[in-house]
Design an enzyme around this catalytic site. Structure first.
Site, PDB file in Angstrom:
ATOM      1  N   GLY A   1      -7.848  -0.347  -2.472  1.00 19.57           N
ATOM      2  CA  GLY A   1      -7.706  -1.751  -2.867  1.00 19.57           C
ATOM      3  C   GLY A   1      -7.492  -2.688  -1.697  1.00 19.57           C
ATOM      4  O   GLY A   1      -7.166  -3.863  -1.885  1.00 19.57           O
TER       5      GLY A   1
ATOM      6  N   GLY B   1       0.837  -1.198   0.000  1.00 19.24           N
ATOM      7  CA  GLY B   1       0.000   0.000   0.000  1.00 19.24           C
ATOM      8  C   GLY B   1       0.872   1.247   0.000  1.00 19.24           C
ATOM      9  O   GLY B   1       2.082   1.198  -0.223  1.00 19.24           O
ATOM     10  N   ILE B   2       0.230   2.357   0.295  1.00 21.92           N
ATOM     11  CA  ILE B   2       0.909   3.641   0.230  1.00 21.92           C
ATOM     12  C   ILE B   2       1.388   4.053   1.628  1.00 21.92           C
ATOM     13  O   ILE B   2       0.773   3.695   2.609  1.00 21.92           O
ATOM     14  CB  ILE B   2      -0.077   4.688  -0.340  1.00 21.92           C
ATOM     15  N   GLY B   3       2.505   4.770   1.715  1.00 19.70           N
ATOM     16  CA  GLY B   3       2.878   5.396   2.984  1.00 19.70           C
ATOM     17  C   GLY B   3       4.170   4.886   3.589  1.00 19.70           C
ATOM     18  O   GLY B   3       4.924   4.132   2.985  1.00 19.70           O
ATOM     19  N   ALA B   4       4.392   5.335   4.835  1.00 17.07           N
ATOM     20  CA  ALA B   4       5.664   5.093   5.503  1.00 17.07           C
ATOM     21  C   ALA B   4       5.878   3.612   5.816  1.00 17.07           C
ATOM     22  O   ALA B   4       7.003   3.109   5.744  1.00 17.07           O
ATOM     23  CB  ALA B   4       5.716   5.913   6.793  1.00 17.07           C
ATOM     24  N   ILE B   5       4.790   2.907   6.139  1.00 16.09           N
ATOM     25  CA  ILE B   5       4.976   1.510   6.560  1.00 16.09           C
ATOM     26  C   ILE B   5       5.419   0.621   5.400  1.00 16.09           C
ATOM     27  O   ILE B   5       6.441  -0.073   5.508  1.00 16.09           O
ATOM     28  CB  ILE B   5       3.725   0.995   7.294  1.00 16.09           C
TER      29      ILE B   5
ATOM     30  N   GLU C   1      -1.464  -2.859  -6.483  1.00 16.74           N
ATOM     31  CA  GLU C   1      -2.294  -1.738  -6.944  1.00 16.74           C
ATOM     32  C   GLU C   1      -1.397  -0.586  -7.400  1.00 16.74           C
ATOM     33  O   GLU C   1      -1.584  -0.002  -8.454  1.00 16.74           O
ATOM     34  CB  GLU C   1      -3.168  -1.296  -5.784  1.00 16.74           C
TER      35      GLU C   1
HETATM   36  N1  COA Z   1      -8.096   8.128  15.975  1.00 13.55           N
HETATM   37  C1  COA Z   1      -7.760   9.418  15.765  1.00 13.55           C
HETATM   38  N2  COA Z   1      -6.798   9.793  14.910  1.00 13.55           N
HETATM   39  C2  COA Z   1      -6.161   8.832  14.228  1.00 13.55           C
HETATM   40  C3  COA Z   1      -6.460   7.481  14.402  1.00 13.55           C
HETATM   41  C4  COA Z   1      -7.461   7.141  15.317  1.00 13.55           C
HETATM   42  N3  COA Z   1      -7.771   5.874  15.535  1.00 13.55           N
HETATM   43  N4  COA Z   1      -5.650   6.751  13.614  1.00 13.55           N
HETATM   44  C5  COA Z   1      -4.873   7.620  12.971  1.00 13.55           C
HETATM   45  N5  COA Z   1      -5.183   8.878  13.349  1.00 13.55           N
HETATM   46  C6  COA Z   1      -4.546  10.093  12.869  1.00 13.55           C
HETATM   47  C7  COA Z   1      -3.044   9.960  12.950  1.00 13.55           C
HETATM   48  O1  COA Z   1      -2.535  10.335  14.212  1.00 13.55           O
HETATM   49  C8  COA Z   1      -2.588  10.876  11.843  1.00 13.55           C
HETATM   50  O2  COA Z   1      -2.671  12.228  12.266  1.00 13.55           O
HETATM   51  P1  COA Z   1      -1.321  13.072  12.530  1.00 13.55           P
HETATM   52  O3  COA Z   1      -0.571  13.003  11.246  1.00 13.55           O
HETATM   53  O4  COA Z   1      -1.845  14.405  12.879  1.00 13.55           O
HETATM   54  O5  COA Z   1      -0.646  12.337  13.660  1.00 13.55           O
HETATM   55  C9  COA Z   1      -3.672  10.712  10.799  1.00 13.55           C
HETATM   56  O6  COA Z   1      -4.835  10.244  11.497  1.00 13.55           O
HETATM   57  C10 COA Z   1      -3.283   9.724   9.702  1.00 13.55           C
HETATM   58  O7  COA Z   1      -2.953   8.482  10.259  1.00 13.55           O
HETATM   59  P2  COA Z   1      -1.798   7.585   9.642  1.00 13.55           P
HETATM   60  O8  COA Z   1      -1.902   6.245  10.222  1.00 13.55           O
HETATM   61  O9  COA Z   1      -0.483   8.292   9.736  1.00 13.55           O
HETATM   62  O10 COA Z   1      -2.231   7.584   8.129  1.00 13.55           O
HETATM   63  P3  COA Z   1      -1.461   7.040   6.861  1.00 13.55           P
HETATM   64  O11 COA Z   1      -1.185   8.174   5.990  1.00 13.55           O
HETATM   65  O12 COA Z   1      -0.328   6.117   7.220  1.00 13.55           O
HETATM   66  O13 COA Z   1      -2.590   6.165   6.159  1.00 13.55           O
HETATM   67  C11 COA Z   1      -4.493   4.723   6.172  1.00 13.55           C
HETATM   68  C12 COA Z   1      -3.153   5.042   6.810  1.00 13.55           C
HETATM   69  C13 COA Z   1      -5.052   3.496   6.859  1.00 13.55           C
HETATM   70  C14 COA Z   1      -5.447   5.879   6.318  1.00 13.55           C
HETATM   71  C15 COA Z   1      -4.241   4.430   4.653  1.00 13.55           C
HETATM   72  O14 COA Z   1      -3.387   3.345   4.519  1.00 13.55           O
HETATM   73  C16 COA Z   1      -5.542   4.133   3.914  1.00 13.55           C
HETATM   74  O15 COA Z   1      -6.228   5.052   3.482  1.00 13.55           O
HETATM   75  N6  COA Z   1      -5.897   2.830   3.773  1.00 13.55           N
HETATM   76  C17 COA Z   1      -7.113   2.420   3.072  1.00 13.55           C
HETATM   77  C18 COA Z   1      -6.855   2.109   1.625  1.00 13.55           C
HETATM   78  C19 COA Z   1      -5.851   1.033   1.411  1.00 13.55           C
HETATM   79  O16 COA Z   1      -5.470   0.301   2.295  1.00 13.55           O
HETATM   80  N7  COA Z   1      -5.403   0.900   0.192  1.00 13.55           N
HETATM   81  C20 COA Z   1      -4.448  -0.129  -0.123  1.00 13.55           C
HETATM   82  C21 COA Z   1      -3.834  -0.059  -1.420  1.00 13.55           C
HETATM   83  S1  COA Z   1      -2.902   1.481  -1.715  1.00 13.55           S
END
Ligand code: COA
Length: 432
Positions: free
Chosen positions: A335, A214-218, A237
């Site tokens: 996805g 997926g997308i992002g730091a992890i 994807e």
């Molecule tokens: N309650 C309140 N705030 C929350 C939270 C919760 N349970 N979980 C996360 N947050 C906040 C975080 O603290 C962060 O805010 P900050 O930057 O001010 O600290 C913000 O929400 C984003 O969280 P983060 O986990 O850093 O987001 P990310 O950019 O790593 O994205 C998903 C994680 C899950 C949102 C992202 O992977 C996604 O949209 N997934 C769905 C789609 C997918 O999986 N596609 C896969 C193929 S690409």
């Protein structure tokens, strides 16, 4: 057919091209780093000429002017995935959100959401008059295939990428020429927590696996720990810059892939110029529409498929919310479920949901007794398999509700474990 002549006949300016978009129509635009920004911005500048035009796409990376309050009655955004530029508008009621599995979006465009106009960004035509969709094939090509009108931003800086990723000049109505660097994705910050998660995920990846990231730091952190693996393949994807380094390290060669051996298969790409240079004219990389790449029935044909995605919250039953914080829509399903399901049907496949144990700078646990009020389930407890945090790995497949709760509490942040153990004792009528 003389493509050069045809091309010249269709050339126009962005301002002239957008005059052909009728009121009361649905416009689908390319998205992410493939967004045809010049044409979209021209629509926004000339918004007064439209009544009731709907703009549909997924990942928002451009200016997103179409969600400004003054667009009311003229342009309205319908998001199938919410991003930073559209989140506030969706949650304030100025734009709409439509849930859909990513692989089913092309079907929506052929059924419930028929497309009047597709606005796309492509390469200049090759010697056969075919333009490559470059970094964004996904729903963009299917939308263009089913639209009544196609307006194309032809950009000589768009990489030429192979696969089922082309449109012929004869199928484009209006052409707007630009020479503009693509939008770029900022590299994520990888800290100690992400590294620990990356290392845990990498321990689940065996040599010869095919990966979706997926997308992002992890996902980027996972890649750092895969350099010593052998014969990895890509069916994803999307991917970004991290894959280029992993390929150069020799860990990826796609040789053991059971579907499309020797090729990296993907539906869109987001990264920097480094990625765009890598994929340009590279016969190893192929893009296909999302209803092929993300179809669980395609994904399952890759043996040893490993999918790695992220989440916002996971409850003690293993229900994953990856797209909302309470009633606030944060992103979309994308996805995630396509891959969780496809991977679960793949021979020796593993689906991983990896996330930091806390959110909001450590103030909140992401492992919770119940999802926030109003939140939605992205990946169901019946679909979920591995959950990974910086504290370890919980394999929930085949585990009872009690065993799941125990495994999840063991990978929660230590500062929240006592609270979760109290919930466990109440729920299961026994001490943790
Ligand atoms: N309650 C309140 N705030 C929350 C939270 C919760 N349970 N979980 C996360 N947050 C906040 C975080 O603290 C962060 O805010 P900050 O930057 O001010 O600290 C913000 O929400 C984003 O969280 P983060 O986990 O850093 O987001 P990310 O950019 O790593 O994205 C998903 C994680 C899950 C949102 C992202 O992977 C996604 O949209 N997934 C769905 C789609 C997918 O999986 N596609 C896969 C193929 S690409």
């Amino acid at each position: 057919m003389d493509y050069k002549k045809l091309y010249k006949e269709k050339l126009t300016t962005a301002e002239e091209a957008v005059k052909h978009i009728p009121s009361d129509s649905r416009v689908v635009t390319g998205h992410a780093t493939g967004e045809p920004t010049v044409i979209v911005d021209a629509m926004v500048e000339n918004y007064m000429q439209y009544e009731n035009v709907e703009i549909v796409h997924l990942v928002a990376m451009g200016n997103c002017g179409y969600v400004r309050p003054e667009m009311k009655g003229h342009l309205r955004h319908n998001a199938i995935f919410v991003g930073a530029g559209t989140r506030e508008a969706v949650n304030d009621g100025r734009a709409d959100f439509t849930p859909s599995f990513f692989y089913q979006v092309p079907k929506l465009f052929r059924t419930s959401l028929p497309v009047d106009v597709a606005i796309i960004q492509v390469t200049p035509p090759d010697e056969n008059g075919n333009c490559s969709f470059g970094v964004s094939c996904d729903f963009t090509k299917p939308a263009a295939d089913s639209a009544k009108m196609v307006i194309a931003q032809v950009n000589d800086q768009m990489p030429y990428i192979y696969g089922d990723n082309f449109i012929n000049i004869k199928d484009i109505d209006y052409i707007v020429e630009v020479s503009k660097p693509l939008l770029e994705l900022k590299a994520p910050v990888i800290g100690d927590v992400e590294r620990a998660i990356g290392e845990n995920c990498a321990s689940l990846v065996e040599d010869g696996s095919t990966l979706q990231l997926g997308i992002g730091a992890i996902p980027d952190a996972v890649l750092l720990f895969l350099k010593d693996k052998k014969d990895l393949g890509i069916h994803s994807e999307m991917f970004s810059d991290g894959i280029v380094d992993l390929y150069n390290s020799g860990a990826i060669n796609n040789s053991k892939k059971s579907l499309h051996p020797g090729k990296m298969i993907v539906t869109f790409l987001m990264g920097s110029k480094k990625l765009y240079d890598f994929v340009h004219n590279n016969e190893m990389v192929e893009l296909y529409p999302v209803d092929y790449v993300n179809d669980p029935l395609t994904i399952m044909k890759n043996s040893k498929m490993v999918s790695i995605n992220s989440a916002l919250q996971v409850d003690l039953m293993g229900q994953v919310c990856a797209e909302a914080i309470g009633l606030k829509q944060f992103s979309g399903v994308g996805g995630q479920v396509d891959y969780v399901r496809g991977t679960s049907m793949s021979e020796d496949g593993k689906s991983i949901i990896a996330m930091p144990s806390t959110a909001s700078k450590g103030k909140l646990s992401r492992i919770v007794p119940f999802l926030d009020n109003g939140s939605c389930v992205t990946t169901s407890r019946t679909d979920v398999e591995y959950i990974v945090t910086e504290y370890g790995i919980a394999n929930l497949r085949g585990k009872s509700l009690k065993q799941r709760a125990k495994a999840l509490i063991n990978i929660a942040h230590p500062g929240f474990r006592d609270e979760l153990k109290k919930e466990y004792a109440e729920r299961f009528k026994e001490d943790f």
